[in-house]
Design a protein around this motif. Structure first.
Motif, PDB file in Angstrom:
ATOM      1  N   THR A 166      -5.335  11.630 -45.953  1.00  0.00           N
ATOM      2  CA  THR A 166      -5.148  12.081 -44.571  1.00  0.00           C
ATOM      3  C   THR A 166      -5.573  13.540 -44.395  1.00  0.00           C
ATOM      4  OG1 THR A 166      -2.845  12.810 -44.878  1.00  0.00           O
ATOM      5  CG2 THR A 166      -3.194  10.501 -44.269  1.00  0.00           C
ATOM      6  N   GLU A 196      -2.354   8.393 -50.537  1.00  0.00           N
ATOM      7  CA  GLU A 196      -2.511   8.142 -49.098  1.00  0.00           C
ATOM      8  C   GLU A 196      -2.425   9.450 -48.313  1.00  0.00           C
ATOM      9  OE1 GLU A 196      -0.921   4.798 -45.945  1.00  0.00           O
ATOM     10  OE2 GLU A 196       0.413   5.447 -47.571  1.00  0.00           O
ATOM     11  N   GLN A 197      -1.503  10.319 -48.699  1.00  0.00           N
ATOM     12  CA  GLN A 197      -1.341  11.597 -48.002  1.00  0.00           C
ATOM     13  C   GLN A 197      -2.537  12.515 -48.246  1.00  0.00           C
ATOM     14  OE1 GLN A 197       2.432  12.420 -49.884  1.00  0.00           O
ATOM     15  NE2 GLN A 197       3.595  11.928 -48.019  1.00  0.00           N
ATOM     16  N   TYR A 201      -7.218   2.676 -49.943  1.00  0.00           N
ATOM     17  CA  TYR A 201      -6.615   3.916 -49.460  1.00  0.00           C
ATOM     18  C   TYR A 201      -7.669   4.932 -49.016  1.00  0.00           C
ATOM     19  CZ  TYR A 201      -1.831   2.888 -51.045  1.00  0.00           C
ATOM     20  OH  TYR A 201      -0.575   2.355 -51.210  1.00  0.00           O
ATOM     21  N   ALA A 236       5.503   4.599 -57.050  1.00  0.00           N
ATOM     22  CA  ALA A 236       5.431   4.634 -55.590  1.00  0.00           C
ATOM     23  C   ALA A 236       5.063   6.029 -55.087  1.00  0.00           C
ATOM     24  CB  ALA A 236       6.762   4.189 -54.989  1.00  0.00           C
ATOM     25  N   ARG A 237       5.594   7.055 -55.712  1.00  0.00           N
ATOM     26  CA  ARG A 237       5.298   8.412 -55.263  1.00  0.00           C
ATOM     27  C   ARG A 237       3.831   8.757 -55.477  1.00  0.00           C
ATOM     28  NH1 ARG A 237       9.020  13.784 -56.194  1.00  0.00           N
ATOM     29  NH2 ARG A 237       7.858  15.124 -54.775  1.00  0.00           N
ATOM     30  N   TYR A 238       3.266   8.296 -56.573  1.00  0.00           N
ATOM     31  CA  TYR A 238       1.848   8.577 -56.831  1.00  0.00           C
ATOM     32  C   TYR A 238       0.964   7.952 -55.753  1.00  0.00           C
ATOM     33  CZ  TYR A 238       1.789  11.184 -61.190  1.00  0.00           C
ATOM     34  OH  TYR A 238       1.891  12.186 -62.128  1.00  0.00           O
ATOM     35  N   TRP A 239       1.214   6.693 -55.434  1.00  0.00           N
ATOM     36  CA  TRP A 239       0.371   6.034 -54.438  1.00  0.00           C
ATOM     37  C   TRP A 239       0.610   6.599 -53.040  1.00  0.00           C
ATOM     38  CZ3 TRP A 239      -3.838   3.434 -55.508  1.00  0.00           C
ATOM     39  CH2 TRP A 239      -3.982   2.893 -56.790  1.00  0.00           C
ATOM     40  N   GLU A 240       1.826   7.010 -52.761  1.00  0.00           N
ATOM     41  CA  GLU A 240       2.100   7.669 -51.479  1.00  0.00           C
ATOM     42  C   GLU A 240       1.315   8.975 -51.381  1.00  0.00           C
ATOM     43  OE1 GLU A 240       6.045   8.914 -48.899  1.00  0.00           O
ATOM     44  OE2 GLU A 240       6.036   9.353 -51.061  1.00  0.00           O
ATOM     45  N   SER A 241       1.242   9.711 -52.486  1.00  0.00           N
ATOM     46  CA  SER A 241       0.507  10.983 -52.495  1.00  0.00           C
ATOM     47  C   SER A 241      -0.989  10.763 -52.318  1.00  0.00           C
ATOM     48  CB  SER A 241       0.790  11.745 -53.789  1.00  0.00           C
ATOM     49  OG  SER A 241       2.150  12.130 -53.860  1.00  0.00           O
TER      50      SER A 241
END
Length: 357
Positions: A199, A195-196, A231, A188-193
């Motif tokens: 941005t 996305e970030q 993403y 989850a942290r990898y995919w959140e990163s």
């Protein structure tokens, strides 16, 4: 010089063997003149990487002795960053021909508590002292505030970010990189990163690395590629190749057929030529169709072999710089990722492999 005079980042970095050869720091020649277009730099610390990925030569619990350690099956010699910068700053007429072919620098972080701050330092030095565009292969696990980190490296001079998810599913990620192997990484942290990062850097300026052949189905890999695209990122493929001393050191690489089908999938999805709904899979999750014939989708690009060339970050002219010569296998007549445009004989071989098992 790092801590206590050690040969550590940010003052020291490792280079790929190909990169060291391009800089004139190591002897050697390139099979079929496949010069690297990107200088790959790897951060380095005496106490090594804190991760424990089962396929990686840098893993914390690797089986080989430290003196025998390799990464992507070759040695990565350590050099002073200032010495590398000095070579890159030489005027064109004074630089070796191999240096002149470099169109980008890529800095790879490792999982270490100092890596984030040291990476910003390295990017700042290279951004100030060289004219080459800079990519960072980030390790989300060590980023306390990923958005701030991405903003900092962008200000320092980086124009692109890569994140190596590697495994196509959360189950494989955990089994290969996470809890199951005592590793710190979390899906989850990898995919959140990712996305970030998008941005901060924008769409198509972020890449997701995926390794084919870790045990996933072709359908699962297609879904991972499609997710990266959703993403706003591009997917870049690697073929699993066993690393001596790693936990997967005896596992076989994927078949050529499997890899070719996923190469085509990534090419089509990255370029938005088809959607995930166009794919046809059998009951085992193998790709059996792309909705139309390959000739109808690709046209002249199939004859040119473009889907089978290495995909990676570009140079300033928009051509792939990160061609990673022979990063997936030893040099030889049949390659998985072609670091140059395939010739007619290569194309015949590739076409014969696409629908093989």
């Amino acid at each position: 010089m790092g801590d206590s005079g050690r040969l550590e980042s940010p003052d020291f970095v490792q280079t790929s063997l190909a990169g060291a050869m391009a800089l004139g720091l190591e002897p050697g020649s390139f099979y079929r003149n496949a010069y690297p277009g990107s200088l790959n730099l790897l951060m380095t610390y005496q106490d090594g990487c804190r991760a424990n990925c089962s396929y990686c030569g840098l893993a914390r619990e690797r089986c080989s002795a430290p003196a025998e350690n390799t990464f992507i099956r070759v040695k990565w010699p350590v050099y002073k960053l200032a010495a590398i910068i000095d070579i890159l700053r030489r005027p064109p007429q004074a630089a070796a021909s191999k240096v002149q072919k470099l169109g980008r620098i890529c800095i790879s972080m490792i999982t270490h508590p100092r890596a984030a701050d040291d990476c910003i330092n390295i990017v700042r030095q290279l951004g100030k002292e060289t004219q080459l565009p800079i990519s960072v292969l980030a390790s989300p696990t060590v980023l306390a505030d990923a958005v701030s980190f991405f903003k900092d490296i962008k200000v320092a001079g980086a124009d692109r970010v890569g994140i190596a998810v590697d495994a196509a599913t959360p189950e494989l990620f955990s089994a290969m990189r996470g809890v199951a192997v005592g590793g710190p990484h979390r899906w989850a942290r990898y995919w959140e990163s990712i996305e970030q990062a998008v941005t901060v850097f924008g769409c198509e300026q972020v890449s997701v690395h995926l390794i084919v052949g870790l045990g996933e189905t072709e359908q699962a890999m297609v879904q991972a590629i499609a997710r990266a695209n959703q993403y706003g990122a591009q997917a870049h493929l690697f073929s699993f190749c066993p690393e001596p001393g790693s936990k997967l050191g005896s596992q076989e690489p994927p078949s050529y057929g499997q890899y070719r089908r996923i190469q085509l999938a990534a090419y089509f999805l990255n370029k938005k030529q088809i959607t995930i709904d166009d794919f046809e899979f059998n009951s085992q999750g193998k790709i059996v169709g792309y909705g139309r014939s390959l000739d109808a989708i690709l046209g002249d690009n199939l004859a040119a072999g473009e889907p089978f060339m290495t995909s990676g970050c570009p140079n300033r002219e928009g051509c792939v710089a990160c061609n990673r010569p022979y990063g997936n296998e030893r040099p030889g007549p049949i390659l998985r990722n072609y670091p140059f445009r395939p010739e007619a004989g290569d194309i015949l071989t590739i076409k014969g492999q696409v629908w093989d098992e």
